[in-house]
Design a protein around this motif. Sequence first.
Motif, mmCIF file in Angstrom:
data_model
loop_
_atom_site.group_PDB
_atom_site.id
_atom_site.type_symbol
_atom_site.label_atom_id
_atom_site.label_comp_id
_atom_site.label_asym_id
_atom_site.label_seq_id
_atom_site.Cartn_x
_atom_site.Cartn_y
_atom_site.Cartn_z
ATOM 1 N N ASP A 37 0.871 -1.188 0.000
ATOM 2 C CA ASP A 37 0.000 0.000 0.000
ATOM 3 C C ASP A 37 0.900 1.226 0.000
ATOM 4 N N LEU A 38 1.082 1.819 -1.171
ATOM 5 C CA LEU A 38 2.009 2.941 -1.329
ATOM 6 C C LEU A 38 1.615 4.140 -0.474
ATOM 7 N N PRO A 86 1.559 7.855 -10.563
ATOM 8 C CA PRO A 86 1.467 6.693 -11.456
ATOM 9 C C PRO A 86 2.820 6.370 -12.075
ATOM 10 N N GLY A 87 3.083 5.077 -12.243
ATOM 11 C CA GLY A 87 4.299 4.637 -12.901
ATOM 12 C C GLY A 87 4.051 4.417 -14.380
ATOM 13 N N VAL A 88 5.074 4.004 -15.088
ATOM 14 C CA VAL A 88 4.972 3.747 -16.524
ATOM 15 C C VAL A 88 4.128 2.512 -16.802
ATOM 16 N N GLU A 113 1.194 -0.001 -16.394
ATOM 17 C CA GLU A 113 -0.199 0.178 -16.004
ATOM 18 C C GLU A 113 -0.450 -0.426 -14.622
ATOM 19 N N GLY A 114 -1.067 0.358 -13.744
ATOM 20 C CA GLY A 114 -1.398 -0.102 -12.402
ATOM 21 C C GLY A 114 -0.282 0.048 -11.388
ATOM 22 N N MET A 115 0.925 0.381 -11.833
ATOM 23 C CA MET A 115 2.052 0.544 -10.928
ATOM 24 C C MET A 115 2.119 2.000 -10.471
ATOM 25 N N ARG A 116 2.484 2.192 -9.197
ATOM 26 C CA ARG A 116 2.661 3.539 -8.646
ATOM 27 C C ARG A 116 3.982 3.576 -7.898
ATOM 28 N N TYR A 117 4.528 4.772 -7.730
ATOM 29 C CA TYR A 117 5.811 4.898 -7.046
ATOM 30 C C TYR A 117 5.878 6.211 -6.272
ATOM 31 N N ALA A 118 6.810 6.290 -5.358
ATOM 32 C CA ALA A 118 7.117 7.512 -4.615
ATOM 33 C C ALA A 118 8.566 7.392 -4.162
ATOM 34 N N TYR A 119 9.161 8.530 -3.810
ATOM 35 C CA TYR A 119 10.522 8.537 -3.279
ATOM 36 C C TYR A 119 10.538 9.227 -1.923
ATOM 37 N N LEU A 141 15.208 6.283 -1.294
ATOM 38 C CA LEU A 141 14.423 5.056 -1.324
ATOM 39 C C LEU A 141 13.245 5.246 -2.254
ATOM 40 N N GLU A 142 13.085 4.328 -3.192
ATOM 41 C CA GLU A 142 11.907 4.336 -4.055
ATOM 42 C C GLU A 142 10.931 3.303 -3.510
ATOM 43 N N LEU A 143 9.711 3.711 -3.342
ATOM 44 C CA LEU A 143 8.648 2.813 -2.892
ATOM 45 C C LEU A 143 7.785 2.496 -4.115
ATOM 46 N N ILE A 144 7.528 1.221 -4.344
ATOM 47 C CA ILE A 144 6.769 0.804 -5.513
ATOM 48 C C ILE A 144 5.576 -0.032 -5.095
ATOM 49 N N GLU A 145 4.413 0.343 -5.606
ATOM 50 C CA GLU A 145 3.211 -0.474 -5.449
ATOM 51 C C GLU A 145 2.938 -1.066 -6.825
#
Length: 139
Positions: free
Chosen positions: A90-91, A112-114, A116-122, A131-135
């Motif tokens: 859970d991002l 949103p990430g590249v 589909e359905g992927m999300r990210y934050a730093y 640190l990159e967080l990936i959902e």
Amino acid sequence: MIAARFHHVSLSVADLTAQEAWYGSAFGLTHVDERLEMPDAGVRTVVLSDAGGLRVEFVERTGSSPAAHTDPFAATAVQTFTHLALQVPDLDAAFARLTGECDAAPVSPPAPGVTEGMRYAYVADPEGNLLELIEAARE
């Protein structure tokens, strides 16, 4: 071809004890796999892991200096490793907890990430490590 699988990542830190406590609290890296002190070299290390198999080595060396990255892409200006990417279920909850309870510095909010359905934050840990967080997309 060489058959290989991921073993661990290593972060250079200024305060081994503080980073060990922070990553234990933030990510559950509480199992000590290895601990090594080399006083002649001014180096102390610890390899921490969690129940899921994530392993991170922290290396403290006397006199080391921090690298500062103003944004996630500034790290790519030097040819080295740029960040530690961790998949989270859970991002939004992870970002909120890390930047709230754990005092991680927000670098880039959930987006949103590249894929589909992927999300990210730093976020940045207390010493500025990126640190990159990936959902990942839910199937």
